[in-house]
Structure formats: C-alpha cells, structure tokens
Design an enzyme around this catalytic site. Sequence first.
Site, PDB file in Angstrom:
ATOM      1  N   GLU A   1       0.820  -1.208   0.000  1.00 20.28           N
ATOM      2  CA  GLU A   1       0.000   0.000   0.000  1.00 20.28           C
ATOM      3  C   GLU A   1       0.860   1.267   0.000  1.00 20.28           C
ATOM      4  OE1 GLU A   1      -3.570   0.313   2.300  1.00 20.28           O
ATOM      5  OE2 GLU A   1      -3.770   1.838   0.739  1.00 20.28           O
ATOM      6  N   ASP A   2       1.918   1.283   0.797  1.00 19.23           N
ATOM      7  CA  ASP A   2       2.628   2.542   1.059  1.00 19.23           C
ATOM      8  C   ASP A   2       3.984   2.682   0.374  1.00 19.23           C
ATOM      9  OD1 ASP A   2       0.517   3.092   2.689  1.00 19.23           O
ATOM     10  OD2 ASP A   2       1.528   2.526   4.545  1.00 19.23           O
TER      11      ASP A   2
END
Length: 487
Positions: free
Chosen positions: A83-84
């Site tokens: 996600e990051d």
Amino acid sequence: MNNYVTISTIDELINAISKYNNNVEDLMLIRKAYELAENLHSTQYRQSGEPYIIHPLNVAYILSEMHAARDTIIAGLLHDTLEDTNITKKELEELFGYDVANLVDGVTKISKMHFQTKEEMNIANTRKIINGFINDVRIIIVKLADRLHNMRTLQYKKVNKQQENALETLEIFAPMAYFIGAYKVKGELEDLSLKYLKPDEYKMVEEIRNKAVERHSDALNEMTQNISDLLTKNYVYNEVFMRVKNIYGIYKRLSEGAKIPDIHDLLALKIMVDEVMACYMALGYVHSIYHPTNDLFKDYICNPKINKYQSLHSTIIGPDGRLVQAQIRTFDMNLYDTYGLSAYWYINNGDTRKNMQEEFKKDYALYDSLKEMNSIYFKDNDAFVRQVKGELFNDKIFVYTINGDMIDLPNGSTPIDFAYKLHTELGNTMVSAIVNDLKVPLNAKLENGDRVKIITSNLADGPQVEWLNMINTTHAKKKIKEYLRKK
Ligand code: MN
C-alpha cells in the site's frame, strides 16, 4: 496504565520468536523481511513522530505473542509495503513465496473496506476480500494484529478518526477476534474501543473492577492456593491463576441490567492441567472443597463454543459465600482460548498451514458464515455490510434439538430459522414449533438453552411470503425465496 510490551529492534522480535520457534532458517528469513520493510519505509514516519517501521515491527511482535508461524510473522512485517511503498506483489512473491505475497495483498485489501463511512465500495471487491479470508484465515490474524497496534497508538489520530476506528473495531474486528478464538486480542480491542467511545463509562467500570479486585483478591488467592495444593497432593500437575474480566465485558453485563454480584466471572480461577481426563478429575477435587451451584455448570470440552473455545466452567461457592467461576482446561486448550487459531502451528508442532485451513473449515462457525455470505445476492454494498454486521458479528444463541444436539443461531432467530438451519425439507414442511414443551408461534424469539421441536406435516402449505419477516438468518431467507420462486 498500559499492560502490553512495545519493542523497537528486530533483535527483540527474533528473541521473542525463538522462545517457541528456533528454526535458524525461519529466523533468518524473518530478519530479511524486516530489513526489506525498514528499507522500503525508511522515509516514512508515523503520526507519533516515530519511524514508520516501528508499526510493522510491533505488529509482528503481537503475532509472535500469538505464537504465529513464520510466514504470518513475515506478512506482519511487510503488511503495509504494498500500500505505502512501490514494491509489487510479484516482487514479494519472488522474495518470500506466494503465501506471504497473498497474505500482504489480502491485508491491504481489507484496509480498503469501509465499514463505517458511507464511502463507495464495490461489492465485487468486498466479495473478493471475503474469498481471501475463506482461502487463508491468516489474513484475518495479521489484520487483527495490525488493528490492535493501531488501537494502542490511537491517541495520535484526530478525534473523528479515533471515533470511527474505535466503532469499527468494536463492531467488526473484536467480533472477528472472537470468531477465531483469540480472546486476549478480543478483550484488548474491546477495552481500547470503549475507552475512546465512552471514556466516562470506561473509567467508572475500571474503578468498580479495581475495587472488586481489592475486595476479593485475598479470598481468591487463598482459593488458588488451596486448589493447587489439593491437585498437587493428588498428583495432578497444574497451574492455577486468578483472571479478571475485561472492562468492556463488565460494562456490557452492567448495561444489560446485571448487578456487580451477578457477574460471577468478574474474577475467575483459571485452572490448567495436562490432559483432558485430568480436567474432570480436577473438577471433582475442586467441588470436594468448594460446593458448586448446580445450574451454572458448562462443559465446553464436550461441546466447544463456535470458535473452538474449550473449558469446563463451574460456579463454586468460595469463602463468605461469594460465587466464583472456576475455568478448568488443558494447557493446549488454554493457548487456543487465549490466541485462537493463530496458535495452531505451535500447538500442532509445526503442522502445515493447509491443515490449519482445514481445521478452520471444519471447526469454526466463521468459515460457514463467510461462505454463506458470499453465496448470496445483495443489491448493494450497504446491504451487504449491514448483513455482515447483523448476522456474522452479533451475539449467537445456543439452542438444542430434541436429540440434544447444540445448534447456534444469531440472536433474534425464530423456530423457522432453526428448522432451515437443520434441513431445508424440515423448514418447507413445518407447521408449528414446540419450545421447552410449549407450543409457540412461528415468529417466537428463541433463547439460549431452548429445546426446540419442529412439527411437520405432509399437508403443510409450505413457506409463505410473510415468513420472510419472521426470520433472522440469511440461510432461511435464501431457502424460502428458492421455494417461493419454484412455486
Ligand atoms: Mn498497518
């Protein structure tokens, strides 16, 4: 007052894991996953100001407390990288294998489910996420550890975000922890949620609890000692502890109208022994010195709860007539009762994850519920989420067939739900129901412990459209609609 451990280095994590898994290759791979995660998150910080890596490191540490196996720990370390950061699922797979990549992907997807806000969410996606759980329950385990660490550090978030996360935790994640049997995680998630949602009530119950501990702990310590001595004298290897009910658990009982003395398990005695037969022996010894109250005995060893919780519960009369719940179980049962399915690998001496998934399928009601949910049509995502909350995460009741088989149903179920849960034909031919020897209307609400008998007839008219308003389970709804459609 925090009663949990926070770590800040990989060595602390490796040290904790090596207490239950000292396979050198596993530990090396975990270290490698940490180094990758640290690298990928190196420019990121948490709202607390700490380097971001502290979060996945502590998620992995929580998983180690739950005795999770290698890949689950690795997924905990890497759970926010998809996600990051700009690593891909394929790269994760090349480095750590399909399972780890799939776990990280599954956890990333749940984070995108919004149970509270009305944000647009695609029902097809929701189904994919649920399918993810069905195929690998470890996604839920990693997500629970993630949520627990986020709840422990919620003070750094904005107030509206705190409220949203706390409510979602109470409605979705604490019940999930219950459904996989991870009582320790469930209790902490509930307490942290209550602390943010109703801070005054939380404080009040905490004070009540502290007072109760103060008032009763001498007597309970004496009971602990007496029971342990008696068992040891009779060659039953044992450990006996006093355990205190979590704050939310007490709050819930009080808000249902109970008074403090009614909460017999506010303080309980946890009695652990080596094997199943020793549990029953221990029960005999306990009853020989503390008289039981007959109507409050439960044998969850023969009849495990829907999350595989096993224990004997007997409410006994202690010094000065106080009622105390004794919980008797084996050491292995206690691991299941504390950490749930995540301890499977450890309890079963490194057994494979395939078998763990099989056990999830076979013994846990959550599996059937998820499967059922995913087989039904919903007109929109909102309806779907409402159903998830209502059916899956509400309290269950336990009722009995006339043969004494225990059936679990969501709270608020009726004899029609019961009949369809047993057999479709039973539902389709039912004409009336008898509950505890009394005839009841078809829409009567069943209660815990009810004995239910369904009366059928070959001449029955079959389910009516009105029945759809007299039921509480998706399963009955589906079967009635099928019947009506055919007709
Ligand atoms: Mn996270």
